[in-house]
Design an enzyme around this catalytic site. Structure first.
Site, PDB file in Angstrom:
ATOM      1  N   LYS A  11       0.831  -1.215   0.000  1.00 12.84           N
ATOM      2  CA  LYS A  11       0.000   0.000   0.000  1.00 12.84           C
ATOM      3  C   LYS A  11       0.867   1.268   0.000  1.00 12.84           C
ATOM      4  O   LYS A  11       2.083   1.207   0.239  1.00 12.84           O
ATOM      5  CB  LYS A  11      -0.922  -0.030   1.224  1.00 12.84           C
ATOM      6  CG  LYS A  11      -1.966  -1.162   1.183  1.00 12.84           C
ATOM      7  CD  LYS A  11      -2.915  -1.074   2.366  1.00 12.84           C
ATOM      8  CE  LYS A  11      -3.975  -2.154   2.324  1.00 12.84           C
ATOM      9  NZ  LYS A  11      -4.969  -2.007   3.430  1.00 12.84           N
ATOM     10  N   TYR A  51     -12.270  -1.230  -3.908  1.00 12.49           N
ATOM     11  CA  TYR A  51     -12.822  -1.485  -2.571  1.00 12.49           C
ATOM     12  C   TYR A  51     -14.350  -1.373  -2.551  1.00 12.49           C
ATOM     13  O   TYR A  51     -14.934  -1.094  -1.499  1.00 12.49           O
ATOM     14  CB  TYR A  51     -12.204  -0.517  -1.562  1.00 12.49           C
ATOM     15  CG  TYR A  51     -10.856  -0.990  -1.019  1.00 12.49           C
ATOM     16  CD1 TYR A  51     -10.762  -2.157  -0.257  1.00 12.49           C
ATOM     17  CD2 TYR A  51      -9.699  -0.272  -1.253  1.00 12.49           C
ATOM     18  CE1 TYR A  51      -9.542  -2.592   0.239  1.00 12.49           C
ATOM     19  CE2 TYR A  51      -8.464  -0.698  -0.746  1.00 12.49           C
ATOM     20  CZ  TYR A  51      -8.401  -1.860  -0.003  1.00 12.49           C
ATOM     21  OH  TYR A  51      -7.200  -2.301   0.507  1.00 12.49           O
ATOM     22  N   ASN A 114      -2.068   0.003   6.975  1.00 12.92           N
ATOM     23  CA  ASN A 114      -1.568  -1.287   7.462  1.00 12.92           C
ATOM     24  C   ASN A 114      -0.678  -2.009   6.439  1.00 12.92           C
ATOM     25  O   ASN A 114      -0.611  -3.228   6.394  1.00 12.92           O
ATOM     26  CB  ASN A 114      -2.724  -2.152   7.960  1.00 12.92           C
ATOM     27  CG  ASN A 114      -3.745  -2.442   6.876  1.00 12.92           C
ATOM     28  OD1 ASN A 114      -3.565  -2.042   5.727  1.00 12.92           O
ATOM     29  ND2 ASN A 114      -4.797  -3.146   7.223  1.00 12.92           N
ATOM     30  N   HIS A 117      -2.197  -5.300   1.492  1.00 16.39           N
ATOM     31  CA  HIS A 117      -3.500  -5.926   1.255  1.00 16.39           C
ATOM     32  C   HIS A 117      -3.258  -7.355   0.809  1.00 16.39           C
ATOM     33  O   HIS A 117      -2.307  -7.627   0.075  1.00 16.39           O
ATOM     34  CB  HIS A 117      -4.240  -5.176   0.134  1.00 16.39           C
ATOM     35  CG  HIS A 117      -5.406  -5.933  -0.413  1.00 16.39           C
ATOM     36  ND1 HIS A 117      -6.640  -5.954   0.204  1.00 16.39           N
ATOM     37  CD2 HIS A 117      -5.518  -6.754  -1.502  1.00 16.39           C
ATOM     38  CE1 HIS A 117      -7.462  -6.730  -0.492  1.00 16.39           C
ATOM     39  NE2 HIS A 117      -6.804  -7.227  -1.526  1.00 16.39           N
ATOM     40  N   GLU A 128      -9.354  -9.450  -8.277  1.00 19.33           N
ATOM     41  CA  GLU A 128      -8.394  -8.382  -7.962  1.00 19.33           C
ATOM     42  C   GLU A 128      -7.157  -8.468  -8.869  1.00 19.33           C
ATOM     43  O   GLU A 128      -6.598  -7.445  -9.262  1.00 19.33           O
ATOM     44  CB  GLU A 128      -7.999  -8.472  -6.483  1.00 19.33           C
ATOM     45  CG  GLU A 128      -9.161  -8.155  -5.549  1.00 19.33           C
ATOM     46  CD  GLU A 128      -8.836  -8.412  -4.085  1.00 19.33           C
ATOM     47  OE1 GLU A 128      -7.658  -8.683  -3.750  1.00 19.33           O
ATOM     48  OE2 GLU A 128      -9.771  -8.339  -3.267  1.00 19.33           O
TER      49      GLU A 128
HETATM   50  P1  GDP Z   1      -8.113  -6.770   5.330  1.00 16.94           P
HETATM   51  O1  GDP Z   1      -8.731  -7.884   4.527  1.00 16.94           O
HETATM   52  O2  GDP Z   1      -7.304  -7.261   6.496  1.00 16.94           O
HETATM   53  O3  GDP Z   1      -7.344  -5.789   4.481  1.00 16.94           O
HETATM   54  O4  GDP Z   1      -9.314  -5.950   6.010  1.00 16.94           O
HETATM   55  P2  GDP Z   1     -10.763  -5.488   5.478  1.00 16.94           P
HETATM   56  O5  GDP Z   1     -11.123  -6.161   4.185  1.00 16.94           O
HETATM   57  O6  GDP Z   1     -11.709  -5.614   6.622  1.00 16.94           O
HETATM   58  O7  GDP Z   1     -10.576  -3.908   5.229  1.00 16.94           O
HETATM   59  C1  GDP Z   1      -9.945  -3.441   4.065  1.00 16.94           C
HETATM   60  C2  GDP Z   1      -9.016  -2.315   4.448  1.00 16.94           C
HETATM   61  O8  GDP Z   1      -9.799  -1.233   4.955  1.00 16.94           O
HETATM   62  C3  GDP Z   1      -8.027  -2.634   5.581  1.00 16.94           C
HETATM   63  O9  GDP Z   1      -6.883  -3.303   5.169  1.00 16.94           O
HETATM   64  C4  GDP Z   1      -7.719  -1.247   6.107  1.00 16.94           C
HETATM   65  O10 GDP Z   1      -6.763  -0.566   5.280  1.00 16.94           O
HETATM   66  C5  GDP Z   1      -9.075  -0.553   5.977  1.00 16.94           C
HETATM   67  N1  GDP Z   1      -9.855  -0.641   7.226  1.00 16.94           N
HETATM   68  C6  GDP Z   1     -10.403  -1.740   7.788  1.00 16.94           C
HETATM   69  N2  GDP Z   1     -11.071  -1.439   8.916  1.00 16.94           N
HETATM   70  C7  GDP Z   1     -10.929  -0.089   9.072  1.00 16.94           C
HETATM   71  C8  GDP Z   1     -11.403   0.857  10.052  1.00 16.94           C
HETATM   72  O11 GDP Z   1     -12.089   0.491  11.026  1.00 16.94           O
HETATM   73  N3  GDP Z   1     -11.060   2.168   9.862  1.00 16.94           N
HETATM   74  C9  GDP Z   1     -10.321   2.579   8.790  1.00 16.94           C
HETATM   75  N4  GDP Z   1     -10.021   3.894   8.694  1.00 16.94           N
HETATM   76  N5  GDP Z   1      -9.851   1.730   7.861  1.00 16.94           N
HETATM   77  C10 GDP Z   1     -10.156   0.411   7.996  1.00 16.94           C
END
Ligand code: GDP
Length: 140
Positions: A11, A51, A114, A117, A128
């Site tokens: 990222k 997304y 973080n 991805h 993707e």
């Molecule tokens: P992943 O599969 O571990 O990447 O997590 P998710 O699919 O749940 O979320 C996609 C991405 O959205 C995450 O990697 C984070 O960059 C972002 N994200 C997830 N949860 C949060 C949140 O509660 N707040 C914010 N600001 N970003 C989030």
């Protein structure tokens, strides 16, 4: 069983913090084969498309701003069990919950920023991968 493919993205925070080399090193050390790799800066609209499943989430706007804030490095990675193994390598979404030694535990600064991805299912990995790469760019 044939090896499985996953889609990873280093990222914008990973690129910004000069961690591309370190994260690719960990990926290769964990025996993933890199099938495709490029650097790209997503537009806001492209980040929203990528997304789209999170469109209703409260952080959607902030997340897509972040993902279009600078270059990122998508990659197609191949390995037996690639999807689950890559998610183990990177750790939980929230770095405070990520296991010691994972990429996110070591480098992520927040639940949003973080570092990496990783696709969460074979269907999403395929969708993707096609978002970033043509079939011809998947090097065998
Ligand atoms: P992943 O599969 O571990 O990447 O997590 P998710 O699919 O749940 O979320 C996609 C991405 O959205 C995450 O990697 C984070 O960059 C972002 N994200 C997830 N949860 C949060 C949140 O509660 N707040 C914010 N600001 N970003 C989030």
């Amino acid at each position: 069983m044939p090896p499985q493919r996953t889609l990873a993205i280093l990222k914008p925070d990973c690129v910004h913090q000069h961690l591309i080399g370190e994260v690719l090193r960990r990926i290769q050390e964990a025996d993933f084969t890199i099938r495709a790799l490029r650097m790209v800066r997503l537009s806001k609209a492209e980040a929203e498309t990528f997304y789209a499943v999170h469109r209703e989430r409260p952080f959607f706007d902030e997340l897509t701003d972040f993902m279009s804030s600078g270059p990122c490095v998508p990659a197609v990675l191949e390995k037996e069990n690639a999807i689950v193994d890559f998610r183990s390598l990177i750790g939980a979404t929230d770095p405070n919950e990520a296991e010691d030694g994972t990429v996110r535990a070591d480098f992520a600064s927040s639940v949003q920023e973080n570092i990496v991805h990783g696709a969460d299912s074979p269907e999403n990995a395929e969708r993707e991968a096609a978002f970033f790469f043509s079939e011809r760019e998947l090097v065998s």
